[in-house]
Motif scaffolding. Structure first.
Motif, PDB file in Angstrom:
ATOM      1  N   GLY A 153      91.114  29.320 -39.769  1.00 50.73           N
ATOM      2  CA  GLY A 153      91.811  28.458 -38.821  1.00 50.73           C
ATOM      3  C   GLY A 153      93.272  28.292 -39.128  1.00 50.73           C
ATOM      4  N   LEU A 154      93.691  28.649 -40.338  1.00 49.63           N
ATOM      5  CA  LEU A 154      95.097  28.560 -40.727  1.00 49.63           C
ATOM      6  C   LEU A 154      95.665  29.965 -40.875  1.00 49.63           C
ATOM      7  CD1 LEU A 154      94.926  25.820 -43.533  1.00 49.63           C
ATOM      8  CD2 LEU A 154      95.154  25.497 -41.068  1.00 49.63           C
ATOM      9  N   SER A 155      96.969  30.064 -40.754  1.00 44.06           N
ATOM     10  CA  SER A 155      97.670  31.324 -41.024  1.00 44.06           C
ATOM     11  C   SER A 155      98.722  31.065 -42.087  1.00 44.06           C
ATOM     12  CB  SER A 155      98.323  31.862 -39.741  1.00 44.06           C
ATOM     13  OG  SER A 155      99.260  30.922 -39.235  1.00 44.06           O
ATOM     14  N   CYS A 156      98.877  32.018 -43.020  1.00 42.15           N
ATOM     15  CA  CYS A 156      99.812  31.809 -44.118  1.00 42.15           C
ATOM     16  C   CYS A 156     100.511  33.129 -44.443  1.00 42.15           C
ATOM     17  CB  CYS A 156      99.098  31.249 -45.343  1.00 42.15           C
ATOM     18  SG  CYS A 156      97.659  32.206 -45.880  1.00 42.15           S
ATOM     19  N   HIS A 157     101.661  32.997 -45.118  1.00 42.79           N
ATOM     20  CA  HIS A 157     102.482  34.160 -45.452  1.00 42.79           C
ATOM     21  C   HIS A 157     103.200  33.867 -46.765  1.00 42.79           C
ATOM     22  CE1 HIS A 157     105.360  37.415 -45.225  1.00 42.79           C
ATOM     23  NE2 HIS A 157     106.374  36.535 -45.268  1.00 42.79           N
ATOM     24  N   LEU A 158     103.203  34.848 -47.691  1.00 51.05           N
ATOM     25  CA  LEU A 158     103.892  34.729 -48.967  1.00 51.05           C
ATOM     26  C   LEU A 158     105.233  35.433 -48.866  1.00 51.05           C
ATOM     27  CD1 LEU A 158     103.982  34.040 -52.022  1.00 51.05           C
ATOM     28  CD2 LEU A 158     102.827  36.241 -52.425  1.00 51.05           C
ATOM     29  N   TRP A 159     106.293  34.683 -49.139  1.00 46.07           N
ATOM     30  CA  TRP A 159     107.633  35.275 -49.097  1.00 46.07           C
ATOM     31  C   TRP A 159     107.806  36.226 -50.262  1.00 46.07           C
ATOM     32  CZ3 TRP A 159     112.386  32.489 -46.869  1.00 46.07           C
ATOM     33  CH2 TRP A 159     112.044  31.860 -45.652  1.00 46.07           C
ATOM     34  N   ASP A 160     108.559  37.301 -50.022  1.00 42.50           N
ATOM     35  CA  ASP A 160     108.791  38.287 -51.072  1.00 42.50           C
ATOM     36  C   ASP A 160     109.715  37.707 -52.144  1.00 42.50           C
ATOM     37  OD1 ASP A 160     107.245  40.050 -49.677  1.00 42.50           O
ATOM     38  OD2 ASP A 160     108.959  40.955 -48.616  1.00 42.50           O
ATOM     39  N   GLY A 161     109.387  38.022 -53.391  1.00 43.22           N
ATOM     40  CA  GLY A 161     110.243  37.602 -54.502  1.00 43.22           C
ATOM     41  C   GLY A 161     110.136  36.117 -54.806  1.00 43.22           C
ATOM     42  N   LEU A 194     105.374  29.735 -49.910  1.00 48.46           N
ATOM     43  CA  LEU A 194     104.333  30.153 -48.979  1.00 48.46           C
ATOM     44  C   LEU A 194     104.520  29.383 -47.684  1.00 48.46           C
ATOM     45  CD1 LEU A 194     102.810  29.634 -52.028  1.00 48.46           C
ATOM     46  CD2 LEU A 194     101.094  31.007 -50.827  1.00 48.46           C
ATOM     47  N   GLU A 195     104.420  30.112 -46.573  1.00 51.57           N
ATOM     48  CA  GLU A 195     104.547  29.489 -45.258  1.00 51.57           C
ATOM     49  C   GLU A 195     103.173  29.426 -44.619  1.00 51.57           C
ATOM     50  OE1 GLU A 195     106.646  31.131 -41.471  1.00 51.57           O
ATOM     51  OE2 GLU A 195     108.194  30.217 -42.753  1.00 51.57           O
ATOM     52  N   VAL A 196     102.798  28.226 -44.118  1.00 51.41           N
ATOM     53  CA  VAL A 196     101.473  28.023 -43.537  1.00 51.41           C
ATOM     54  C   VAL A 196     101.638  27.387 -42.163  1.00 51.41           C
ATOM     55  CG1 VAL A 196     101.239  25.774 -44.674  1.00 51.41           C
ATOM     56  CG2 VAL A 196      99.194  26.987 -43.930  1.00 51.41           C
ATOM     57  N   GLN A 197     100.732  27.751 -41.247  1.00 54.29           N
ATOM     58  CA  GLN A 197     100.798  27.252 -39.873  1.00 54.29           C
ATOM     59  C   GLN A 197      99.424  26.738 -39.460  1.00 54.29           C
ATOM     60  OE1 GLN A 197     102.628  29.985 -37.186  1.00 54.29           O
ATOM     61  NE2 GLN A 197     102.114  28.807 -35.359  1.00 54.29           N
ATOM     62  N   VAL A 198      99.416  25.527 -38.801  1.00 51.75           N
ATOM     63  CA  VAL A 198      98.174  24.860 -38.373  1.00 51.75           C
ATOM     64  C   VAL A 198      98.184  24.758 -36.862  1.00 51.75           C
ATOM     65  CG1 VAL A 198      96.760  22.781 -38.571  1.00 51.75           C
ATOM     66  CG2 VAL A 198      98.129  23.546 -40.508  1.00 51.75           C
ATOM     67  N   PRO A 199      97.105  25.127 -36.180  1.00 56.21           N
ATOM     68  CA  PRO A 199      97.057  25.005 -34.718  1.00 56.21           C
ATOM     69  C   PRO A 199      97.200  23.549 -34.276  1.00 56.21           C
ATOM     70  CG  PRO A 199      95.277  26.384 -35.525  1.00 56.21           C
ATOM     71  CD  PRO A 199      95.886  25.754 -36.710  1.00 56.21           C
ATOM     72  N   ALA A 200      97.748  23.334 -33.068  1.00 56.31           N
ATOM     73  CA  ALA A 200      97.978  21.982 -32.562  1.00 56.31           C
ATOM     74  C   ALA A 200      96.671  21.205 -32.427  1.00 56.31           C
ATOM     75  CB  ALA A 200      98.702  22.058 -31.212  1.00 56.31           C
ATOM     76  N   ALA A 201      95.572  21.896 -32.153  1.00 58.67           N
ATOM     77  CA  ALA A 201      94.298  21.197 -31.954  1.00 58.67           C
ATOM     78  C   ALA A 201      93.813  20.516 -33.233  1.00 58.67           C
ATOM     79  CB  ALA A 201      93.243  22.184 -31.445  1.00 58.67           C
ATOM     80  N   ARG A 202      94.295  20.955 -34.398  1.00 55.70           N
ATOM     81  CA  ARG A 202      93.825  20.389 -35.664  1.00 55.70           C
ATOM     82  C   ARG A 202      94.816  19.395 -36.263  1.00 55.70           C
ATOM     83  NH1 ARG A 202      91.442  25.180 -39.318  1.00 55.70           N
ATOM     84  NH2 ARG A 202      90.779  23.325 -40.487  1.00 55.70           N
ATOM     85  N   GLN A 260     103.992  23.756 -38.676  1.00 57.59           N
ATOM     86  CA  GLN A 260     104.346  24.699 -39.729  1.00 57.59           C
ATOM     87  C   GLN A 260     104.876  23.942 -40.945  1.00 57.59           C
ATOM     88  OE1 GLN A 260     107.122  27.564 -38.239  1.00 57.59           O
ATOM     89  NE2 GLN A 260     105.628  28.534 -36.879  1.00 57.59           N
ATOM     90  N   ALA A 261     104.708  24.561 -42.142  1.00 61.24           N
ATOM     91  CA  ALA A 261     105.218  23.964 -43.379  1.00 61.24           C
ATOM     92  C   ALA A 261     105.514  25.062 -44.375  1.00 61.24           C
ATOM     93  CB  ALA A 261     104.215  22.977 -43.968  1.00 61.24           C
ATOM     94  N   GLN A 262     106.505  24.811 -45.240  1.00 62.21           N
ATOM     95  CA  GLN A 262     106.834  25.704 -46.350  1.00 62.21           C
ATOM     96  C   GLN A 262     106.398  25.017 -47.649  1.00 62.21           C
ATOM     97  OE1 GLN A 262     111.038  26.548 -45.994  1.00 62.21           O
ATOM     98  NE2 GLN A 262     110.679  28.252 -44.588  1.00 62.21           N
ATOM     99  N   VAL A 263     105.412  25.620 -48.330  1.00 64.20           N
ATOM    100  CA  VAL A 263     104.828  25.047 -49.551  1.00 64.20           C
ATOM    101  C   VAL A 263     105.378  25.803 -50.748  1.00 64.20           C
ATOM    102  CG1 VAL A 263     102.690  24.532 -50.797  1.00 64.20           C
ATOM    103  CG2 VAL A 263     102.750  24.383 -48.293  1.00 64.20           C
ATOM    104  N   VAL A 264     105.893  25.046 -51.734  1.00 65.39           N
ATOM    105  CA  VAL A 264     106.453  25.621 -52.952  1.00 65.39           C
ATOM    106  C   VAL A 264     105.454  25.437 -54.088  1.00 65.39           C
ATOM    107  CG1 VAL A 264     108.351  25.551 -54.614  1.00 65.39           C
ATOM    108  CG2 VAL A 264     108.795  25.143 -52.174  1.00 65.39           C
ATOM    109  N   LEU A 265     105.191  26.505 -54.855  1.00 62.79           N
ATOM    110  CA  LEU A 265     104.396  26.443 -56.077  1.00 62.79           C
ATOM    111  C   LEU A 265     105.304  26.786 -57.248  1.00 62.79           C
ATOM    112  CD1 LEU A 265     101.025  28.183 -55.075  1.00 62.79           C
ATOM    113  CD2 LEU A 265     101.516  25.746 -55.256  1.00 62.79           C
ATOM    114  N   SER A 266     105.390  25.840 -58.205  1.00 68.58           N
ATOM    115  CA  SER A 266     106.233  26.030 -59.383  1.00 68.58           C
ATOM    116  C   SER A 266     105.333  26.155 -60.602  1.00 68.58           C
ATOM    117  CB  SER A 266     107.187  24.842 -59.548  1.00 68.58           C
ATOM    118  OG  SER A 266     107.950  24.985 -60.735  1.00 68.58           O
ATOM    119  N   PHE A 267     105.542  27.193 -61.398  1.00 72.11           N
ATOM    120  CA  PHE A 267     104.710  27.491 -62.571  1.00 72.11           C
ATOM    121  C   PHE A 267     105.607  27.578 -63.802  1.00 72.11           C
ATOM    122  CE2 PHE A 267     102.854  30.525 -65.554  1.00 72.11           C
ATOM    123  CZ  PHE A 267     101.552  30.062 -65.668  1.00 72.11           C
TER     124      PHE A 267
END
Length: 667
Positions: free
Chosen positions: A36-44, A140-148, A122-129
């Motif tokens: 139900g979600l779509s996500c994308h990992l930015w390069d680098g 990482l960019e994630v997108q949620v449908p309006a119905a949810r 839509q949201a941009q999620v940062v993971l710091s390690f």
């Protein structure tokens, strides 16, 4: 740097168990999200800029939970890296706000607001390690449908593969959005450093399950780890994994360790000691320990593990009591038991149980050498070590001088001789008969004392039965009159009379109150066939006339302990009903009050003026059945000598310069 698969396929936790790690093939990072979600990992990687918290313009996605797990990123079949997979749970935060002035916004704002509400979120999620010498940030960019999109509702999760880390490293992970609408999530995790091992028990057997990949050749060594760091090998094999090694329960000891290494040039060896904290292993090591006496100054303790311990001499009485440590202790180089919180097992060996022959009634003396070459001696007893000589009441203390003489004359046997002192056994059989004679003598003396006390108590009981009780009642007009009454009570108490007066019972009078105290004393005196003495004074006469309604009210200058006013409530009925004879005696003092001033009602009882009529007064107090006072003339003269000085002071004018209060007290 890739490490051998052999080291990564094993690990040990607090409760050992076999764990299989998921394997990821390929060197590239990847991201995926829940259905139900779509996500994308930015390069680098990106710069790790936290930024400040901003207000949400409407519904936004925020991280709500952070989770990490270990996986293996493999470049080849047997070349893998330890990697940390991160999972982020997401939820909707905030909601759309209605326009403040609907009339001004008009119909033009409605299509725009409706379009925003129907759009996906839509949201941009940062993971710091961060780990030792490593720091990365991915976006990482994630997108949620309006119905949810509903405020406060969880929408799914986002998974990132993965951050590489080293064995035993401590890693920290943060997660937040860009821009940031709330406080960031953080997580810290310690990665394993030892191989995986599973220990299982089956009856008297223990199974060591080594989860090694198939066809992997490795060496296995079971050894005892010594305190000095040296290895004491026990069992060694070259094996092919996986393997299960079976041991007996009795083989487990705290220092039993396992060492494993791959059969390759210059291998990295991994050691583990899984039984260091096992209670059963600690019990086994003491069951296997043996202590052996080599000479009077040396011994040997054999045990599988080198544990901190002490060895000391102890003594045990023939009755089987616990073995008590001797003083002084042995040299600190020797070894004792220290099993922490587990069951304390003590090794005990009676060294000379057969060398001294049958058990005897001996006393064990402990000799201690001081720093100035002076020695001290004490005798071991169940209560401790009694110094000699001593004034204690123990058996060794009573025999202290004799024991010291026996030691000096060579009649004692030396059992142990060390640098800090020596042990001696001194016989006491020859003192047994003397001791029993003293015991019998003490018993006879005690019986005689008890018999004497019994007879003395009986004689005192007879004497006490003939002593008559006398209760003195008076009006506390002033301190001088109270002193006069006290002198009379003291003089009478020296005769066969048991005198009671409120002057001597102020504490009970304050606790009970004048009326309750007077009633109790009067009842006890009359029940014992005693006599109540009414001492009349001007104040007492005034109180009597007030009660008889034959005069003006008496002045209320009496203290809180004056029992005379309270006594009239129970004394007057006896006189009014004719019960005063034999119960009451009246008296006044010469010069203070004339006999005819006493109200006529109270003249029904014998009335005397003191000290001029002391003989008749004492005769009335003596009664018909009480103990005799002796010669009445002598008793009267004794009481008169006590009264006259106090009576004279009542008529002596007060010294000039005294305050008015003191002068009034003397009048």
């Amino acid at each position: 740097m890739p490490v051998p698969w052999f080291l990564l396929s094993l690990a040990l936790g607090r409760n050992p168990a076999v764990i299989s790690l998921e394997r990821i093939v390929g060197p590239q990072d990847a991201a995926r999200c829940s259905p139900g979600l779509s996500c994308h990992l930015w390069d680098g990687d990106m710069l790790c800029l936290l930024g400040s918290i901003e207000a949400a313009p409407g519904p936004v996605l925020v991280p709500t939970h952070l989770q990490a797990e270990l996986v293996l990123r493999c470049h080849q079949e047997t070349s893998c890296d330890l990697c940390v997979r991160v999972t982020v749970q997401l939820a909707v935060h905030g909601h759309w706000e209605e326009p403040e002035d609907e009339e001004k916004s008009g119909e033009a704002a409605e299509p725009e607001l409706k379009e925003l509400r129907n759009a996906s979120l839509q949201a941009q999620v940062v993971l710091s390690f961060q780990a030792y010498s490593t720091a990365r940030c991915v976006l990482l960019e994630v997108q949620v449908p309006a119905a949810r999109v509903q405020s406060g509702q969880a929408v799914g999760s986002l998974v990132f593969d993965c951050f590489e880390a080293a064995l035993g490293a401590e890693v920290r992970i943060w997660s937040y959005t860009q821009p940031r609408y709330q406080k960031e999530l953080n997580l810290m995790q310690q990665l394993p450093v030892l191989p995986w091992l599973n220990v299982s028990t089956d009856g008297d057997s223990v199974h060591l399950v080594l989860n090694v990949s198939e066809e992997q050749h490795f060496g296995l060594l079971l050894y005892w780890n010594q305190v000095q760091g040296s290895l004491k090998p026990w069992w060694h094999r070259n094996l092919t994994g996986p393997q299960t090694i079976t041991l007996n329960q009795t083989d487990l000891v705290p220092c039993l360790c396992i060492q494993m290494w791959p059969l390759e040039p210059d291998p990295v060896r991994t050691s583990i000691c899984p039984f260091k904290e096992d209670p059963q292993a600690h019990r086994n090591v003491w069951r296997a320990a043996r202590v052996q006496l080599l000479s009077t100054k040396s011994w040997r303790l054999d045990m599988p593990c080198s544990l901190p311990a002490e060895v000391m001499l102890c003594w045990q009485s023939p009755g089987g009591d616990p073995c008590q440590p001797l003083m002084p202790p042995l040299s600190p180089e020797n070894v004792t038991v220290n099993v922490r919180s587990w069951e304390k097992v003590q090794l005990q060996e009676c060294l000379w149980s057969d060398s001294l022959g049958p058990l005897k009634d001996d006393v064990l003396l402990v000799e201690t050498q001081g720093s100035q070459h002076n020695r001290s001696l004490c005798a071991l007893e169940p209560t401790g070590c009694t110094p000699l000589p001593s004034r204690a009441t123990t058996r060794a203390a009573h025999l202290g001088e004799q024991l010291l003489e026996d030691l000096q004359s060579g009649q004692c046997l030396k059992l142990w001789n060390g640098d800090l002192g020596a042990l001696w056994a001194c016989p006491v059989d020859k003192y047994v008969h003397r001791r029993w004679a003293l015991v019998w003598l003490a018993c006879l003396l005690l019986a005689a004392v008890l018999l004497f006390l019994l007879l003395l108590r009986k004689d005192r009981g007879k004497a006490a039965a003939g002593v008559r009780a006398a209760l003195l009642l008076y009006s506390a007009d002033n301190t001088a009159f109270e002193s006069l009454v006290g002198s009379l009570a003291t003089a009478l108490s020296r005769l066969p009379l048991r005198v009671a007066v409120d002057l001597w019972s102020r504490r009970e009078l304050s606790a009970q109150g004048p009326l309750a105290w007077l009633h109790a004393q009067r009842r006890q005196t009359l029940q014992e066939r005693g006599v109540v003495v009414l001492l009349f004074s001007p104040g007492a006469v005034a109180l009597c006339r007030e009660w008889l309604q034959d005069g003006p009210p008496a002045p209320r200058a009496h203290g809180p302990h004056d029992a005379f006013a309270a006594s009239l409530s129970c004394v007057l009925p006896d006189f009014l009903q004719g019960r005063a004879s034999g119960r009451y005696v009246g008296a006044c003092f010469d010069g203070l009050l004339a006999l005819d001033a006493v109200p006529s009602l109270f003249r029904a009882a014998p009335l005397f003026s003191l000290p001029s009529q002391l003989r008749g007064f004492l005769s009335a107090l003596q009664g018909p059945c009480a103990a005799r006072f002796g010669r009445l003339e002598d008793s009267a003269e004794q009481v008169a000598r006590a009264l006259q000085p106090v009576l004279d002071s009542c008529f002596r004018p007060p010294p000039r310069g005294l305050g008015p209060e003191l002068e009034a007290g003397l009048e």
